[in-house]
Design an enzyme around this catalytic site. Structure first.
Site, PDB file in Angstrom:
ATOM      1  N   ASP A 322       0.821  -1.209   0.000  1.00 22.88           N
ATOM      2  CA  ASP A 322       0.000   0.000   0.000  1.00 22.88           C
ATOM      3  C   ASP A 322       0.859   1.264   0.000  1.00 22.88           C
ATOM      4  O   ASP A 322       2.032   1.241   0.377  1.00 22.88           O
ATOM      5  CB  ASP A 322      -0.905   0.016   1.239  1.00 22.88           C
ATOM      6  N   GLU A 323       0.236   2.351  -0.405  1.00 25.83           N
ATOM      7  CA  GLU A 323       0.774   3.701  -0.239  1.00 25.83           C
ATOM      8  C   GLU A 323       2.242   3.832  -0.627  1.00 25.83           C
ATOM      9  O   GLU A 323       3.051   4.305   0.161  1.00 25.83           O
ATOM     10  CB  GLU A 323       0.624   4.161   1.222  1.00 25.83           C
TER      11      GLU A 323
END
Ligand code: NAG
Ligand code: NAG
Ligand code: NAG
Ligand code: NAG
Length: 528
Positions: A322-323
């Site tokens: 993620d991210e």
């Protein structure tokens, strides 16, 4: 393992009530949490008097596992004091037991680990169907020397319960990177998870701020990356303790080693792993995500995940994804040159995919399955068909569209977006978590069947051992019931009454669970 799991579920189902309290219970069903799939009191059903000292758990004839099964014995030992308290006057005596709770287990296996496919069904007091487990209270008909009825401390109403979970994956995420959680706090949380029928501990063990996992292959990672390499680490023995403690409670441990982003704490102990960020033509001294363009990265990742996949026995690893912040990659001239050479152009999502695909291949070759955060799916990374996509992005009800998209593509989905319990607000915010319906998206029945459950998340920015328990409980119970009980169980008033009572039970078990609203418990925390 199915057996042990079901046992843990079922013992809690006993309607074991001090006789004087019966009239005071707010909920006619006896305040069970989460609500079982079916519970009834047979017409004309009796009440079984119980004297704690002469109450035993026992294995029924023909059971696939018997005494000596560690999972079963441990469950018996845990539940006796949970039912009767720890006072010495209640201690089991050597006298002939009068009331027995017979446990019948149909699935052998005391040494294995629970899995996504473990059966968790059970029947209590229903002699018609012995498929998984039968728990039956045998009333003391033949203990004539004991004046049972008059000295009974408790009564069990004759009750029929058939129970099974709605979703097989009911998880709780703890973040041990932003704050270190002592081993004891993790073990205590596993206890309360079991009371709530959570069956997956998602251990978000490392992240940017710290690397508390002690790796045998790369010991420098925690030596350089933990907040304190002596005190704020999980040793191999700590990790084994967590896994075994969880196993005895029917809980799987899924470790998350999030890459290529969220890895700043890996840097000091693994030189060359992270991307050097640049200002203009010079490295700025700051590092970004894992460097995806050098071969040494993949050698490191292979050795590291080799270790992790043997340390954590569950079939699944959580690989994060993620991210990922692209600015550092963009600043680095070698990365830009690599992208031009390989035809990735300016598309840093493709660079992320390039890394993730190699990581997934490495982890697959180690014989593991994987769970990834939704960005990996959103960025069109080529995934194995059995990948599980973890949906976390909140923006209003977009998560339902995401669930639809993930399942339309044929992947299994886990929901966390509406269940970030680290977020708090004034008032009864458990209701919002409770009202979530994970299948409330446009999609075919086949798509809905791909939703295997969800996870409550307790991210650690503002949470450490001082506030973990009250923030988690009983709010986490709202998620637990949503994932366990029939979808028609959604009456908030009824849930309030049962959850408030369940929270009182937690206080009685020494869990510092915060109040839902105005009220009192017969036994307050710390002893009133
Ligand atoms: C148990 O049964 C008695 C009557 O036999 C009833 O009054 C009581 O409400 C029942 N308790 C629960 C928790 O259902
Ligand atoms: C990296 O590995 C690839 C494939 O294994 C190989 O073709 C390439 O020469 C290697 N690069 C370096 C710098 O070693
Ligand atoms: C789901 O897919 C549709 C069509 O590809 C897309 O327009 C939409 O943005 C996606 N929704 C989410 C939440 O990603
Ligand atoms: C859930 O409850 C409804 C209504 O009582 C019932 O029709 C349905 O069969 C239940 N679902 C399961 C899986 O038992």
């Amino acid at each position: 393992m199915a057996a042990a799991r079901a046992l843990q579920l079922s013992l809690l189902r006993l309607l074991l009530l001090p006789p004087l309290l019966l009239a005071l219970l707010p909920s006619p069903a006896g305040a069970l949490w989460p609500q079982p799939q079916a519970q009834s009191f047979p017409p004309g059903g009796g009440r079984c008097p119980v004297l704690a000292r002469r109450f035993r758990f026992a294995v029924a004839d023909g059971s696939a596992v018997g005494p000596g099964c560690a999972v079963l014995d441990a469950a018996f030992q845990r539940y006796w004091p949970l039912l009767f308290g720890r006072t010495t006057e209640n201690e089991p005596s050597w006298e002939t037991p009068c009331t027995k709770l017979l446990v019948y287990v149909s699935t052998p296996g005391c040494d294995g680990f629970p899995s996504l496919d473990s059966s968790e069904s059970c029947n209590l007091g229903d002699s018609g169907d012995l498929q998984y487990l039968l728990l039956m209270a045998i009333c003391p008909t033949s203990c004539s020397h004991l004046p049972c009825v008059f000295c009974a401390q408790y009564y069990i109403n004759e009750t029929e319960i058939v129970d099974f979970p709605r979703f097989p994956h009911r998880g709780l995420l703890l973040d041990t990177s932003r704050h270190y959680l002592p081993l004891k706090a993790i073990l205590e949380t596993l206890d309360v998870m079991a009371y709530n029928k959570f069956n997956v501990f998602h251990w978000h063990i490392v992240d940017d701020p710290s690397f508390p996992y002690e790796s045998s292959t790369f010991p420098e990672l925690s030596r350089q990356g933990a907040f304190n390499a002596m005190t704020h680490v999980y040793t191999a023995s700590d990790v084994r303790s967590v896994i075994e403690y969880a196993r005895l409670r029917g809980i799987r441990v899924i470790a998350e080693f999030d890459t290529p982003g969220h890895t700043l704490s890996w840097g000091p102990g693994a030189p060359g792993l992270l991307t050097p960020c640049y200002i203009g033509k010079a490295p700025s001294g700051v590092y970004g995500p894992i460097n995806p363009i050098v071969n040494s990265t993949y050698q490191f990742v292979t050795s590291f995940f080799q270790e992790v996949s043997t340390v954590f026995p569950d079939f699944f690893l959580h690989l994060g994804g993620d991210e990922v912040d692209f600015t550092c990659w963009q600043s680095n001239p070698e990365i830009r040159a690599f992208m031009a050479e390989t035809g990735l152009g300016e598309d840093y999502k493709k660079l992320e995919s390039f890394y993730i695909q190699r990581l997934l291949d490495i982890v697959s070759s180690l014989g593991k399955g994987y769970i990834v955060w939704q960005e990996v799916f959103d960025n069109d990374v080529k995934l194995r068909p059995d990948t599980i996509i973890h949906v976390w992005k909140e923006n209003n009800l977009q998560y339902l569209n995401e669930m639809a998209n993930v399942t339309r593509a044929g992947y299994r989905a886990l929901l966390s977006a509406p269940w970030y319990l680290n977020r708090i607000s004034y008032g009864q915010d458990w209701i919002e978590a409770y009202n979530v319906e994970p299948l409330n998206f446009e999609g075919s029945p086949e798509q809905k069947a791909l939703v295997i459950g969800g996870e409550a998340c307790m991210w650690g920015e503002y949470v450490d051992v001082t506030n973990l328990t009250p923030r988690l409980w009983p709010r986490g119970g709202a998620v637990a019931e949503r994932l366990w009980s029939n979808e028609t169980v959604k009456d908030v008033q009824d849930a309030y009454a049962r959850l408030a009572e369940f929270r009182c039970t937690l206080l009685g078990r020494g869990v510092q669970a915060q109040p839902l609203y105005v009220g009192y418990c017969d036994h307050e925390f710390g002893g009133v």
